[in-house]
Design a protein around this motif. Structure first.
Motif, PDB file in Angstrom:
ATOM      1  N   GLY A  60       0.839  -1.194   0.000  1.00  0.00           N
ATOM      2  CA  GLY A  60       0.000   0.000   0.000  1.00  0.00           C
ATOM      3  C   GLY A  60       0.874   1.243   0.000  1.00  0.00           C
ATOM      4  N   PRO A  61       0.331   2.378   0.412  1.00  0.00           N
ATOM      5  CA  PRO A  61       1.089   3.635   0.355  1.00  0.00           C
ATOM      6  C   PRO A  61       2.336   3.668   1.234  1.00  0.00           C
ATOM      7  CG  PRO A  61      -1.261   4.060   0.565  1.00  0.00           C
ATOM      8  CD  PRO A  61      -1.072   2.594   0.784  1.00  0.00           C
ATOM      9  N   ILE A  62       2.438   2.772   2.210  1.00  0.00           N
ATOM     10  CA  ILE A  62       3.632   2.734   3.060  1.00  0.00           C
ATOM     11  C   ILE A  62       4.682   1.801   2.482  1.00  0.00           C
ATOM     12  CG2 ILE A  62       4.534   1.993   5.305  1.00  0.00           C
ATOM     13  CD1 ILE A  62       1.974   3.066   6.571  1.00  0.00           C
ATOM     14  N   ASN A  63       4.288   0.577   2.182  1.00  0.00           N
ATOM     15  CA  ASN A  63       5.251  -0.458   1.771  1.00  0.00           C
ATOM     16  C   ASN A  63       5.179  -0.753   0.279  1.00  0.00           C
ATOM     17  OD1 ASN A  63       2.724  -1.628   1.933  1.00  0.00           O
ATOM     18  ND2 ASN A  63       3.477  -3.594   2.673  1.00  0.00           N
ATOM     19  N   VAL A  98       5.256   9.804   7.267  1.00  0.00           N
ATOM     20  CA  VAL A  98       6.488   9.492   7.995  1.00  0.00           C
ATOM     21  C   VAL A  98       6.707   7.981   8.023  1.00  0.00           C
ATOM     22  CG1 VAL A  98       7.592   9.529  10.265  1.00  0.00           C
ATOM     23  CG2 VAL A  98       6.559  11.609   9.351  1.00  0.00           C
ATOM     24  N   SER A  99       5.623   7.228   8.177  1.00  0.00           N
ATOM     25  CA  SER A  99       5.736   5.766   8.123  1.00  0.00           C
ATOM     26  C   SER A  99       6.230   5.300   6.764  1.00  0.00           C
ATOM     27  CB  SER A  99       4.374   5.124   8.423  1.00  0.00           C
ATOM     28  OG  SER A  99       4.096   5.148   9.801  1.00  0.00           O
ATOM     29  N   THR A 100       5.796   5.987   5.716  1.00  0.00           N
ATOM     30  CA  THR A 100       6.264   5.634   4.384  1.00  0.00           C
ATOM     31  C   THR A 100       7.764   5.859   4.258  1.00  0.00           C
ATOM     32  OG1 THR A 100       4.135   6.100   3.358  1.00  0.00           O
ATOM     33  CG2 THR A 100       6.069   6.189   1.928  1.00  0.00           C
ATOM     34  N   ARG A 101       8.236   7.015   4.708  1.00  0.00           N
ATOM     35  CA  ARG A 101       9.675   7.273   4.665  1.00  0.00           C
ATOM     36  C   ARG A 101      10.437   6.225   5.453  1.00  0.00           C
ATOM     37  NH1 ARG A 101      11.811  12.859   6.310  1.00  0.00           N
ATOM     38  NH2 ARG A 101      13.653  11.955   5.281  1.00  0.00           N
ATOM     39  N   ALA A 102       9.946   5.895   6.658  1.00  0.00           N
ATOM     40  CA  ALA A 102      10.637   4.924   7.497  1.00  0.00           C
ATOM     41  C   ALA A 102      10.726   3.568   6.805  1.00  0.00           C
ATOM     42  CB  ALA A 102       9.920   4.787   8.840  1.00  0.00           C
ATOM     43  N   TYR A 103       9.624   3.118   6.239  1.00  0.00           N
ATOM     44  CA  TYR A 103       9.633   1.806   5.585  1.00  0.00           C
ATOM     45  C   TYR A 103      10.581   1.800   4.390  1.00  0.00           C
ATOM     46  CZ  TYR A 103       8.289  -2.472   3.285  1.00  0.00           C
ATOM     47  OH  TYR A 103       8.343  -3.716   2.699  1.00  0.00           O
ATOM     48  N   GLN A 104      10.465   2.797   3.525  1.00  0.00           N
ATOM     49  CA  GLN A 104      11.260   2.807   2.306  1.00  0.00           C
ATOM     50  C   GLN A 104      12.752   2.937   2.614  1.00  0.00           C
ATOM     51  OE1 GLN A 104      10.045   2.158  -0.770  1.00  0.00           O
ATOM     52  NE2 GLN A 104       8.021   1.866   0.142  1.00  0.00           N
ATOM     53  N   LEU A 105      13.108   3.730   3.599  1.00  0.00           N
ATOM     54  CA  LEU A 105      14.515   3.858   3.981  1.00  0.00           C
ATOM     55  C   LEU A 105      15.057   2.551   4.523  1.00  0.00           C
ATOM     56  CD1 LEU A 105      14.461   7.399   5.623  1.00  0.00           C
ATOM     57  CD2 LEU A 105      15.753   6.737   3.588  1.00  0.00           C
ATOM     58  N   GLN A 106      14.271   1.885   5.367  1.00  0.00           N
ATOM     59  CA  GLN A 106      14.733   0.621   5.938  1.00  0.00           C
ATOM     60  C   GLN A 106      14.821  -0.479   4.887  1.00  0.00           C
ATOM     61  OE1 GLN A 106      13.427   0.157  10.454  1.00  0.00           O
ATOM     62  NE2 GLN A 106      11.697   0.781   9.184  1.00  0.00           N
ATOM     63  N   ALA A 107      14.046  -0.342   3.816  1.00  0.00           N
ATOM     64  CA  ALA A 107      14.119  -1.313   2.719  1.00  0.00           C
ATOM     65  C   ALA A 107      15.268  -1.008   1.766  1.00  0.00           C
ATOM     66  CB  ALA A 107      12.790  -1.330   1.960  1.00  0.00           C
ATOM     67  N   GLU A 164      13.784   1.023  14.516  1.00  0.00           N
ATOM     68  CA  GLU A 164      12.773   1.788  13.788  1.00  0.00           C
ATOM     69  C   GLU A 164      12.246   2.943  14.637  1.00  0.00           C
ATOM     70  OE1 GLU A 164       9.397   0.537  10.745  1.00  0.00           O
ATOM     71  OE2 GLU A 164       8.793   0.079  12.815  1.00  0.00           O
ATOM     72  N   GLN A 165      12.113   2.724  15.930  1.00  0.00           N
ATOM     73  CA  GLN A 165      11.653   3.790  16.816  1.00  0.00           C
ATOM     74  C   GLN A 165      12.612   4.975  16.783  1.00  0.00           C
ATOM     75  OE1 GLN A 165       9.287   3.249  20.568  1.00  0.00           O
ATOM     76  NE2 GLN A 165      11.306   3.431  21.472  1.00  0.00           N
ATOM     77  N   ASP A 166      13.900   4.693  16.796  1.00  0.00           N
ATOM     78  CA  ASP A 166      14.883   5.774  16.698  1.00  0.00           C
ATOM     79  C   ASP A 166      14.775   6.489  15.346  1.00  0.00           C
ATOM     80  OD1 ASP A 166      15.877   5.268  19.226  1.00  0.00           O
ATOM     81  OD2 ASP A 166      17.470   3.937  18.510  1.00  0.00           O
ATOM     82  N   LEU A 167      14.520   5.736  14.288  1.00  0.00           N
ATOM     83  CA  LEU A 167      14.347   6.342  12.968  1.00  0.00           C
ATOM     84  C   LEU A 167      13.109   7.241  12.949  1.00  0.00           C
ATOM     85  CD1 LEU A 167      15.064   6.673   9.981  1.00  0.00           C
ATOM     86  CD2 LEU A 167      13.821   4.541   9.535  1.00  0.00           C
ATOM     87  N   PHE A 168      12.019   6.781  13.540  1.00  0.00           N
ATOM     88  CA  PHE A 168      10.818   7.607  13.601  1.00  0.00           C
ATOM     89  C   PHE A 168      11.093   8.925  14.317  1.00  0.00           C
ATOM     90  CE2 PHE A 168       8.083   3.989  12.414  1.00  0.00           C
ATOM     91  CZ  PHE A 168       7.146   4.660  11.632  1.00  0.00           C
ATOM     92  N   ARG A 169      11.849   8.873  15.389  1.00  0.00           N
ATOM     93  CA  ARG A 169      12.170  10.116  16.106  1.00  0.00           C
ATOM     94  C   ARG A 169      12.873  11.096  15.165  1.00  0.00           C
ATOM     95  NH1 ARG A 169      13.544   6.680  20.851  1.00  0.00           N
ATOM     96  NH2 ARG A 169      12.000   7.126  22.487  1.00  0.00           N
ATOM     97  N   ARG A 170      13.826  10.605  14.405  1.00  0.00           N
ATOM     98  CA  ARG A 170      14.552  11.487  13.491  1.00  0.00           C
ATOM     99  C   ARG A 170      13.634  12.051  12.418  1.00  0.00           C
ATOM    100  NH1 ARG A 170      17.076  11.029   8.551  1.00  0.00           N
ATOM    101  NH2 ARG A 170      17.040   8.742   8.410  1.00  0.00           N
ATOM    102  N   LEU A 171      12.808  11.205  11.836  1.00  0.00           N
ATOM    103  CA  LEU A 171      11.957  11.652  10.735  1.00  0.00           C
ATOM    104  C   LEU A 171      10.881  12.620  11.199  1.00  0.00           C
ATOM    105  CD1 LEU A 171      11.561   8.288   8.773  1.00  0.00           C
ATOM    106  CD2 LEU A 171      13.175  10.157   8.357  1.00  0.00           C
ATOM    107  N   VAL A 172      10.322  12.397  12.364  1.00  0.00           N
ATOM    108  CA  VAL A 172       9.312  13.328  12.877  1.00  0.00           C
ATOM    109  C   VAL A 172       9.944  14.685  13.152  1.00  0.00           C
ATOM    110  CG1 VAL A 172       7.841  13.826  14.871  1.00  0.00           C
ATOM    111  CG2 VAL A 172       7.705  11.604  13.759  1.00  0.00           C
TER     112      VAL A 172
END
Length: 213
Positions: A60-63, A98-107, A164-172
């Motif tokens: 979907g729009p995130i993954n 932000v979830s989309t950025r996190a997923y795509q970066l981690q992939a 991922e939690q640390d990544l979310f902090r940065r992206l937010v």
């Protein structure tokens, strides 16, 4: 009659942080959406809906897959326009860009460009609530989730959640939207909703921003 309540909240964070439970609680909280004498439909949307593929837990729009990026961006543009056309309403969003950025970066993929989206959301009064928990409590949270999960394998690697939690902090923090980090370790969803309500009340986040017309 007081001012019309039109909060716009985007809940972000890794799994096991009560985002969806909190979304439902916020959507019925009298200090956020007003007292209700009966239940009625109110917007609660999510980019986590796996609507691009005809399988459970699909994309979907995130993954999205790399070849689906244009479709994902068009989906976000459509949501943004819907929010703009219906700006004097409350919107609770369980995961968004932000979830989309996190997923795509981690992939290991391209970081999608949402520089066009934040300004449109900000003028409407959208805010991030980043749900977090203490790293040492993910194991206990997983044990509870496995009692009801339809896909237990997604909770195998708890270290991935901490990263991922640390990544979310940065992206937010990189977003231009106002944000609140909300520790949900204690599992008190009602108390967490109260804290969000207090933050919104104290920062003018319950009504339309000045200049929005």
């Amino acid at each position: 009659m007081g001012a019309k309540l039109t909060p716009k909240i985007i809940l972000e964070g890794t799994r096991l942080t009560h985002k969806t439970d909190l979304a439902f609680a916020l959507n019925e909280h009298p200090r956020i959406v007003g007292p209700r004498r009966y239940r009625y439909h109110s917007p609660l949307v999510s980019a986590e809906w796996c609507a691009f593929t005809d399988v459970p837990w699909g994309r979907g729009p995130i993954n999205y897959a790399p070849e689906e990026e244009a479709q994902a961006m068009e989906t976000y543009a459509t949501w943004a326009r819907l929010f703009e056309l219906n700006r004097y309403y409350s919107w609770i969003v369980d995961r968004f860009h932000v979830s989309t950025r996190a997923y795509q970066l981690q992939a290991g993929r391209r970081d999608p460009d949402f520089s066009w989206l934040d300004p449109r959301l900000r003028v409407l009064g959208f805010r991030h609530v980043l749900c977090t928990r203490r790293p040492e409590t993910f194991a206990a949270a997983r044990a509870e989730r496995l009692k009801i999960s339809g896909k237990p394998s997604q909770y195998d690697d708890l270290d991935a959640f901490v990263r991922e939690q640390d990544l979310f902090r940065r992206l937010v923090r990189e977003s231009s939207l106002p944000w609140l980090e909300l520790d949900v370790t204690d599992g008190d969803v009602a108390g967490a909703a109260d804290r969000v309500a207090g933050w919104l009340e104290g920062t003018g986040g319950l009504s339309a921003p000045w200049g929005v017309s």
